[in-house]
Scaffold this motif. Structure first.
Motif, PDB file in Angstrom:
ATOM      1  N   ASP A  29       0.698  -1.205   0.340  1.00 22.44           N
ATOM      2  CA  ASP A  29      -0.063  -0.030   0.035  1.00 22.44           C
ATOM      3  C   ASP A  29       0.517   0.891  -0.077  1.00 22.44           C
ATOM      4  N   LEU A  30       0.765   2.010  -1.008  1.00 16.35           N
ATOM      5  CA  LEU A  30       2.203   3.296  -0.990  1.00 16.35           C
ATOM      6  C   LEU A  30       1.083   4.576  -1.105  1.00 16.35           C
ATOM      7  N   THR A  31      -0.162   4.200   0.148  1.00 14.90           N
ATOM      8  CA  THR A  31      -0.303   6.106  -0.230  1.00 14.90           C
ATOM      9  C   THR A  31      -0.771   5.642   1.190  1.00 14.90           C
ATOM     10  N   THR A  32       0.409   5.447   2.217  1.00 15.38           N
ATOM     11  CA  THR A  32       0.669   5.537   3.622  1.00 15.38           C
ATOM     12  C   THR A  32       0.904   6.760   3.919  1.00 15.38           C
ATOM     13  N   GLY A  33       1.751   7.209   2.915  1.00 10.88           N
ATOM     14  CA  GLY A  33       2.684   8.600   3.467  1.00 10.88           C
ATOM     15  C   GLY A  33       3.853   8.211   2.788  1.00 10.88           C
ATOM     16  N   PRO A  34       3.706   9.355   3.210  1.00  7.53           N
ATOM     17  CA  PRO A  34       6.140   9.833   2.485  1.00  7.53           C
ATOM     18  C   PRO A  34       7.006   8.684   2.814  1.00  7.53           C
ATOM     19  N   GLU A  35       6.996   8.633   4.289  1.00  7.45           N
ATOM     20  CA  GLU A  35       8.042   8.326   5.419  1.00  7.45           C
ATOM     21  C   GLU A  35       7.838   6.535   4.753  1.00  7.45           C
ATOM     22  N   THR A  36       6.887   6.148   4.789  1.00  9.04           N
ATOM     23  CA  THR A  36       6.963   4.400   4.628  1.00  9.04           C
ATOM     24  C   THR A  36       5.856   3.941   4.490  1.00  9.04           C
ATOM     25  N   PHE A  37       5.635   2.501   4.041  1.00 10.69           N
ATOM     26  CA  PHE A  37       4.248   1.690   3.160  1.00 10.69           C
ATOM     27  C   PHE A  37       3.818   0.697   3.414  1.00 10.69           C
ATOM     28  N   THR A  38       2.899  -0.158   3.951  1.00 11.33           N
ATOM     29  CA  THR A  38       2.519  -1.017   4.108  1.00 11.33           C
ATOM     30  C   THR A  38       2.441  -2.100   3.289  1.00 11.33           C
ATOM     31  N   SER A  39       3.456  -3.123   4.404  1.00  9.22           N
ATOM     32  CA  SER A  39       3.852  -4.254   3.255  1.00  9.22           C
ATOM     33  C   SER A  39       3.513  -5.659   4.458  1.00  9.22           C
ATOM     34  N   THR A  40       2.581  -6.611   3.066  1.00 14.89           N
ATOM     35  CA  THR A  40       2.476  -8.040   3.279  1.00 14.89           C
ATOM     36  C   THR A  40       2.591  -8.685   2.677  1.00 14.89           C
ATOM     37  N   THR A  41       3.353  -9.545   3.137  1.00 14.92           N
ATOM     38  CA  THR A  41       3.928 -10.933   2.301  1.00 14.92           C
ATOM     39  C   THR A  41       3.261 -11.956   2.764  1.00 14.92           C
ATOM     40  N   VAL A  42       2.937 -12.518   1.815  1.00 21.41           N
ATOM     41  CA  VAL A  42       2.617 -14.523   1.988  1.00 21.41           C
ATOM     42  C   VAL A  42       3.397 -14.930   1.274  1.00 21.41           C
ATOM     43  N   ILE A  43       4.338 -16.097   2.264  1.00 20.35           N
ATOM     44  CA  ILE A  43       5.579 -16.782   1.520  1.00 20.35           C
ATOM     45  C   ILE A  43       4.679 -18.157   1.824  1.00 20.35           C
ATOM     46  N   ARG A  44       4.665 -19.031   0.617  1.00 19.27           N
ATOM     47  CA  ARG A  44       4.692 -20.690   0.985  1.00 19.27           C
ATOM     48  C   ARG A  44       6.318 -21.610   0.171  1.00 19.27           C
ATOM     49  N   PHE A  45       6.001 -22.464   0.935  1.00 20.93           N
ATOM     50  CA  PHE A  45       7.891 -22.740   0.649  1.00 20.93           C
ATOM     51  C   PHE A  45       7.652 -24.298   1.814  1.00 20.93           C
ATOM     52  N   SER A  46       7.786 -25.203   1.351  1.00 19.03           N
ATOM     53  CA  SER A  46       7.947 -26.452   1.132  1.00 19.03           C
ATOM     54  C   SER A  46       9.314 -26.603   2.224  1.00 19.03           C
ATOM     55  N   ALA A  47       9.998 -27.350   3.566  1.00 17.90           N
ATOM     56  CA  ALA A  47      10.842 -27.164   4.709  1.00 17.90           C
ATOM     57  C   ALA A  47      11.213 -29.057   5.075  1.00 17.90           C
ATOM     58  N   VAL A  48      11.752 -29.051   5.661  1.00 19.81           N
ATOM     59  CA  VAL A  48      12.344 -30.581   5.870  1.00 19.81           C
ATOM     60  C   VAL A  48      11.553 -29.783   7.359  1.00 19.81           C
ATOM     61  N   GLU A  49      10.873 -30.838   8.196  1.00 24.82           N
ATOM     62  CA  GLU A  49      10.089 -30.885   9.280  1.00 24.82           C
ATOM     63  C   GLU A  49      10.774 -30.536   9.855  1.00 24.82           C
ATOM     64  N   GLY A  50       9.916 -29.908  10.791  1.00 22.35           N
ATOM     65  CA  GLY A  50      10.424 -29.931  12.784  1.00 22.35           C
ATOM     66  C   GLY A  50      12.250 -29.026  12.573  1.00 22.35           C
ATOM     67  N   THR A  51      12.525 -28.522  11.462  1.00 18.54           N
ATOM     68  CA  THR A  51      13.636 -27.719  11.439  1.00 18.54           C
ATOM     69  C   THR A  51      13.024 -26.179  11.962  1.00 18.54           C
ATOM     70  N   GLY A  52      14.728 -25.227  11.354  1.00 18.60           N
ATOM     71  CA  GLY A  52      14.408 -23.834  11.780  1.00 18.60           C
ATOM     72  C   GLY A  52      15.308 -23.562  11.057  1.00 18.60           C
ATOM     73  N   THR A  53      15.114 -22.007  10.713  1.00 18.30           N
ATOM     74  CA  THR A  53      15.904 -21.361  10.093  1.00 18.30           C
ATOM     75  C   THR A  53      15.133 -19.536   9.425  1.00 18.30           C
ATOM     76  N   PHE A  54      15.758 -18.524   8.836  1.00 24.14           N
ATOM     77  CA  PHE A  54      14.608 -17.510   9.048  1.00 24.14           C
ATOM     78  C   PHE A  54      14.858 -16.537   7.880  1.00 24.14           C
ATOM     79  N   VAL A  55      13.878 -15.963   8.160  1.00 21.20           N
ATOM     80  CA  VAL A  55      13.184 -14.878   6.668  1.00 21.20           C
ATOM     81  C   VAL A  55      14.117 -13.697   6.930  1.00 21.20           C
ATOM     82  N   ASP A  56      14.262 -13.220   5.315  1.00 20.55           N
ATOM     83  CA  ASP A  56      15.110 -11.489   6.048  1.00 20.55           C
ATOM     84  C   ASP A  56      14.111 -10.581   5.710  1.00 20.55           C
ATOM     85  N   LEU A  57      14.259  -9.454   6.410  1.00 16.45           N
ATOM     86  CA  LEU A  57      13.405  -7.828   6.720  1.00 16.45           C
ATOM     87  C   LEU A  57      13.625  -7.090   6.843  1.00 16.45           C
TER      88      LEU A  57
END
Length: 859
Positions: A29-57
Motif C-alpha cells: 500500500d503506497l498511500t500510507t504517507g511519505p515516509e513508510t508504506f505497508t507491506s504484507t507478504t505471504v510466502i508458501r514454502f516446503s521445508a525439512v519438517e521440524g527444522t528452523g531457519t530465518f526470513v529476511d526483512l
C-alpha cells in the motif's frame, strides 16, 4: 549479531532447510504517507519438517508474523534483519506485515519528488540484498519462486512490474481520502530470484511499441520517463535498438525471449547504469538526453540497452546459484552486448570502444592490491557488493572474447544455447556452462578455467625482434611476464599485425597472423625472413587479455605517426599501450601529455577521445612532477582551447574538447573563453551552448575562482530541475577555497539527509581542483570520517562517500602516509571498507611513482 549481512555458509544451510519456495504474494500500500508504506507478504514454502531457519526483512516496524496459522511474538523473533522461524512443517505458509521505509539512497524502494512539478516517483533496486527492504524474503539467488504482486497507489499513476500491468480497480487512499486510489493485481511471474522482482510507480510518461518474437508472440514494449523529461525522450531510438537486440539474441541463442513483455524505465537518482529486472528494466535517466551529448555517450546507451536485454536469458532465465558466479552474468552480458552492438546496430566500431573503455577499466582494476580471480571468493554479501568491478565485468568479458576465439564462435553459441534450454528457470554454477561448451567444442576447458578464472593479475607481452644487416627478421619471440604477487603465465590466442607507411601517407596493415602464446617466451617462425615492418602490433584485433608493449622501433614510429594509423582499433591499442607504460613508470607522464596534445585532434572514435582526454587530465594533474604541474596544466588548457577552435563545426570532437577545456582550465587566461562561451560573446561555429554545457562552463569558472554562489544561484533559478540541482551541488563543491571544500564535505558527511545523486555530484565537485593544496587538510579529515560513515550509512551511500571524497588530487606523501597509518591501526575494520581504502591508496602510490619517473626527465 549478523546485522544486515548474510554469509554463503548461512545461505547454503538455509537452502538445505527450505526445499522449495512455492510462491510469494506481496501486497504493498503506497498511500500510507511519505515516509513508510505497508507491506504484507505471504510466502508458501516446503521445508525439512521440524527444522528452523530465518526470513529476511529490513523495516522500521514489524507488525505481524504468522507461521502456519500461529502468531509469533515480533519482539522475540525479529532482530537485525532477520525473523526467526522455528519448528517448520513440511509445507508452510508465512505471513509478515510491516511498515517498510522509502529510501533516498537508490536501494530498496526509492522515493523521489520532482522539483519541477512536485510529482512523486518510485522505483525498486534490489540487487544485491535489498528486496528485504520492501517485503519479507529469503534473500539469496538460489531460492527462486513466482512472485504475485498487488499494489495500492494513486489512480493517476502508472504501476509497472515484471508482468504486464493489469486493469486497476478502485481502492481507498489510506491517508488522503479525497485522492482517488486504485489497486493493481499482477499475474504471478515465472520462477525468478528475489533480487529480480521489481516495481516502478508514479505519473511516468510512456511511449509504447511492440516486437515479434521468434516464436510468433507479440511482445509489448514500453519506454518510460518522468513527465517533466518526456519532451527529451527519444523512445523510438531506444525501441529500435531493442528490436535489433531481440532479433540478434533470439537468432544467436536459439531460444525465444522468455518473458511476456519488455518495459524500459528511465528513473531518477539511480546508482548505476541499469538493472535487468525481467520485463521491467530500469535505467539511469541520464540516458534521456536533455542536452547535446557525445557519440561516446550515445553508443554507451546502445550497449547498455543490449547488455540488459542479454540478461533476460543469462541471469534471469538462468541464474547463478550464489554470488561467486556474478562475474558470469555480467561478463556474458558485457561480451555479447558488444558483439550485438557491432553486428546488429550502426555502431560497428564497438570493439574499439570496448578496448578503449572496458579493457582500460579491467587492466586498472587488475593491478590494484585488491585484485581477485574472476571467480572470486564471495563469503558474504559485503564481498559481493565490492565485486561489481572491472574484473567482474570487463576482464571477464575480455576472457570470454578470448575463449570464443579459442573454441570457435559457432561452438560457443551452440553451447550457450544448450545451457539455456537445459537450465531454464533454474540456478547454475560455472561447471554447468563449461559442460555444454566442452560438448560443442570438443575441448577440455578445465585447465583453461583454472588458469584464467581462478587466478588474478594481468600478464604483459612484449615482442623481442632480432634483425640482420638488411633489416630482415632473424628472430621473433613474444616475451610474457607476470607480476610477482600473481605470477601465473597464461596461454593467449592473439593476433600479430605488421603495419607500414603507404604511398598516401597512411599507416596500414600489410600482414597479420594469429598465434598461440604460452610460456615466458614463444617463437613466431612465420615472421622470420620478412622485412622489418614500421610497426609491429602484438594483440592486433584485441583478441587477448594482456598488457602489450611496443618494441623500441615500433614505439618511436607509432608516437610519430599515431594519427596516420588507419585502423581505429589499432590506434586504440597504441593509445592503451603507451598509457599502460605511463602508469607502470616506464614512460614519463610528460611524454604522454605531448602525445595526446599532438594527436588527439586526428582521433575519429568518440570513446577513444573521451577516455584519452580523461587520462590526459590524470596525467597532467597527478602524474607529472609537481614542479612542472602548473606549466603542464597551462599548456593543456591552452592547447585544448586552440584545438576546440580549430575543430570541425558541430563535431563530436569540438564538443569533447570544450568539455575537457572547462574541466582542465587552470589559469586566468582561461577565464575569458569560458566566460565568453557562457555569455555568448565567444561563439564557436556549430557548438550549441545548451543547459548542461552551461553548467560545465560555469563549474570551470567556479574552480578558477571566477564565479561563485551568486552565479550558481542564478543558474539554478533558470534550471531548477533534478539535473540542475545536481549540477549546482557539483559547482558549489568546486569552490577553490578551504572553506568551500569544508562546506561541501560537511554537507554530505555530517548531513545524513542528502540523497544519493546530490552526494555523488558533491563528491565530484569536491575533488575538482586546480591547486591541490586546497585539499591539504582533508587527508586526516577523510580518514577520521571513514568508520562513522561505514557504521551509519547504507552500503551504496557509504561507497559514494568513501570513494568519492578521497582527496586523490593531493597525490602526496602526506596523503599516502595518513591513509597507510589508518589501515595499520584499523586492521580489524570491515574487509569491504578496507578494500575501498586500499584501492584509493593504490592510486596515490601509483601517482607518486609516476611523479618520480617524470621528475627524472630533463626538460
Amino acid at each position: 549479531m549478523p546485522g544486515e549481512n548474510l554469509t554463503r555458509v548461512e545461505a547454503i544451510e538455509r537452502a538445505r532447510v527450505i526445499t522449495t519456495v512455492e510462491s510469494y504474494a506481496v501486497d504493498l500500500d503506497l498511500t500510507t504517507g511519505p515516509e513508510t508504506f505497508t507491506s504484507t507478504t505471504v510466502i508458501r514454502f516446503s521445508a525439512v519438517e521440524g527444522t528452523g531457519t530465518f526470513v529476511d526483512l529490513v523495516a522500521p516496524v514489524l507488525r505481524e508474523v504468522t507461521l502456519n496459522g500461529r502468531s509469533l511474538d515480533v519482539t522475540q523473533v525479529f532482530a537485525d534483519s532477520r525473523i526467526a522461524l522455528e519448528d517448520l512443517a513440511a509445507e508452510n505458509e508465512l505471513r509478515v506485515v510491516a511498515d517498510c521505509a522509502y529510501m533516498n539512497t537508490g536501494e530498496g524502494l526509492h522515493r523521489f519528488v520532482d522539483p519541477v512539478d512536485g510529482e512523486v516517483y518510485l522505483y525498486t533496486q534490489f540487487e544485491v540484498p535489498d528486496a528485504r527492504r520492501v517485503f519479507a524474503t529469503f534473500e539469496q539467488p538460489d531460492l527462486k519462486a513466482p512472485f504475485q504482486l498487488t499494489v495500492t497507489a494513486p489512480a493517476a499513476w502508472h504501476v509497472v512490474s515484471n508482468q504486464p500491468t493489469p486493469e486497476p480497480t478502485p481502492a481507498e487512499h489510506a491517508t488522503e481520502p479525497a485522492v482517488e486510489a486504485a489497486r493493481w493485481e499482477f499475474e504471478p511471474t515465472p520462477r525468478i530470484s528475489t533480487y529480480l522482482a521489481a516495481l516502478v510507480a508514479g505519473p511516468y510518461a510512456v511511449e509504447r511499441g511492440e516486437v515479434t518474437s521468434s516464436d510468433g508472440r507479440t511482445i509489448p514494449l514500453g519506454v518510460f520517463c518522468r513527465s517533466s523529461l518526456s519532451e527529451h525522450l527519444d523512445a523510438e531510438a531506444i525501441m529500435t535498438t531493442t528490436r535489433q537486440g531481440f532479433a540478434f539474441y533470439e537468432e544467436t541463442f536459439g531460444v525465444p525471449y522468455p518473458f511476456d513483455k519488455y518495459d524500459q524505465l528511465f528513473v531518477p537518482e539511480y546508482n548505476m547504469g541499469a538493472m535487468e529486472n525481467p520485463g521491467c528494466v530500469t535505467f539511469t535517466e541520464s540516458y534521456v538526453f536533455r542536452s547535446q551529448v557525445t557519440d561516446a555517450v550515445r553508443e554507451r546507451r546502445v550497449v547498455t540497452v543490449l547488455h540488459e536485454l542479454a540478461h533476460m536469458w543469462f541471469g534471469d532465465l538462468v541464474t547463478m546459484k550464489w554470488w561467486n558466479d556474478l562475474w558470469l552474468n555480467e561478463s556474458f552480458a558485457e561480451y555479447v552486448s558488444t558483439l550485438a552492438t557491432a553486428e546488429a546496430t550502426e555502431w560497428e566500431g564497438a570493439w574499439t570502444t570496448f578496448n578503449a573503455m572496458e579493457k582500460t577499466w579491467a587492466y586498472r582494476q587488475d593491478q590494484l592490491p585488491s585484485t581477485h580471480p574472476i571467480v572470486a571468493a564471495i563469503n558474504d554479501l559485503e564481498d559481493v557488493q565490492v565485486n561489481f568491478d572491472g574484473i567482474t565485468y570487463a576482464k571477464g568479458a575480455s576472457v570470454l572474447k578470448q575463449l570464443v576465439a579459442w573454441v570457435g564462435r559457432e561452438e560457443f553459441v551452440s553451447g550457450v544455447s544448450a545451457y539455456f534450454r537445459k537450465h531454464a528457470w533454474g540456478n547454475t554454477e560455472l561447471p554447468d556452462l563449461l559442460v555444454e561448451l566442452e560438448a560443442t567444442s570438443g575441448r577440455d576447458l578445465g585447465a583453461w578455467a583454472k588458469t584464467w578464472l581462478e587466478t588474478a593479475g594481468v600478464n604483459t607481452l612484449r615482442p623481442a625482434i632480432e634483425l640482420d644487416d638488411h633489416r630482415r627478421i632473424t628472430s621473433f619471440q613474444i616475451e610474457q611476464t607476470a607480476p610477482a604477487d600473481h605470477p601465473t603465465i597464461r596461454p593467449h590466442r592473439l593476433g600479430i599485425g605488421c603495419y607500414d607507411l603507404d604511398d598516401s601517407g597512411a599507416v596500414v596493415r600489410t600482414r597479420s597472423l594469429q598465434v598461440d602464446v604460452d610460456g615466458p617466451r614463444t617463437a613466431v617462425p612465420e615472421l622470420v625472413g620478412l622485412a622489418r615492418p614500421d610497426l609491429v602490433l602484438i594483440n592486433d584485433d584485441d583478441l587477448a587479455y594482456a598488457k602489450v608493449r611496443l618494441d623500441e622501433a615500433s614505439l618511436t614510429f607509432a608516437v610519430e605517426n599515431l594519427s596516420r594509423i588507419s585502423d581505429p582499433l589499432a590506434r586504440s591499442l597504441v593509445w592503451g599501450s603507451v598509457w599502460d607504460a605511463v602508469r607502470d613508470g616506464e614512460t614519463p607522464a610528460s611524454a604522454y601529455v605531448d602525445l595526446v596534445l599532438g594527436n588527439i585532434a586526428a582521433e575519429t572514435e568518440s570513446t577513444t577521445v573521451r577516455t584519452t582526454l580523461a587520462q590526459l587530465g590524470l596525467a597532467a594533474r597527478s602524474y607529472v612532477a609537481p614542479e612542472r604541474r602548473a606549466a603542464t596544466l597551462e599548456r593543456v588548457g591552452d592547447t585544448l582551447w586552440t584545438l576546440a577552435q580549430e575543430a570541425a563545426a558541430g563535431s563530436d570532437l569540438q564538443l569533447q574538447l570544450v568539455k575537457y577545456f572547462s574541466t582542465l582550465s587552470s589559469t586566468e587566461a582561461h577565464v575569458a573563453p569560458l566566460r565568453g562561451l557562457l555569455d555568448g560573446s565567444v561563439v564557436l561555429d556549430g557548438l550549441a551552448v545548451d543547459t548542461d554545457l552551461r553548467w560545465e562552463l560555469l563549474q570551470g569558472l567556479v574552480q578558477l575562482g571566477a564565479a561563485g554562489d551568486d552565479e550558481i544561484d542564478a543558474a539554478l533559478s533558470a534550471d531548477d530541475t533534478a539535473s540542475g540541482r545536481q549540477a549546482a551541488a557539483r559547482a558549489r563543491a568546486a569552490t577553490p577555497t578551504t572553506a568551500g571544500k569544508e562546506r561541501a564535505f560537511a554537507s554530505v558527511v555530517e548531513d545524513a539527509d542528502a540523497p544519493n545523486a546530490i552526494i555523488r555530484a558533491t563528491a565530484a565537485g569536491f575533488v575538482q581542483v586546480t591547486d591541490p593544496a586546497v585539499l591539504a587538510s582533508f587527508a586526516q579529515r577523510y580518514v577520521d570520517a571513514l568508520l562513522p560513515i561505514w557504521e551509519t550509512r547504507s552500503y551504496h551511500i557509504a561507497e559514494e562517500l568513501i570513494e568519492g571524497l578521497y582527496p586523490a588530487p593531493l597525490a602526496s606523501t602526506r596523503l599516502r602516509d595518513t591513509v597507510r597509518g589508518w589501515l595499520e591501526t584499523h586492521a580489524d575494520a570491515p574487509s569491504a571498507l578496507r578494500r575501498m581504502v586500499i584501492e584509493a591508496l593504490a592510486g596515490t602510490e601509483r601517482a607518486l611513482g609516476a611523479q618520480a619517473v617524470d621528475a627524472a626527465v630533463t626538460d
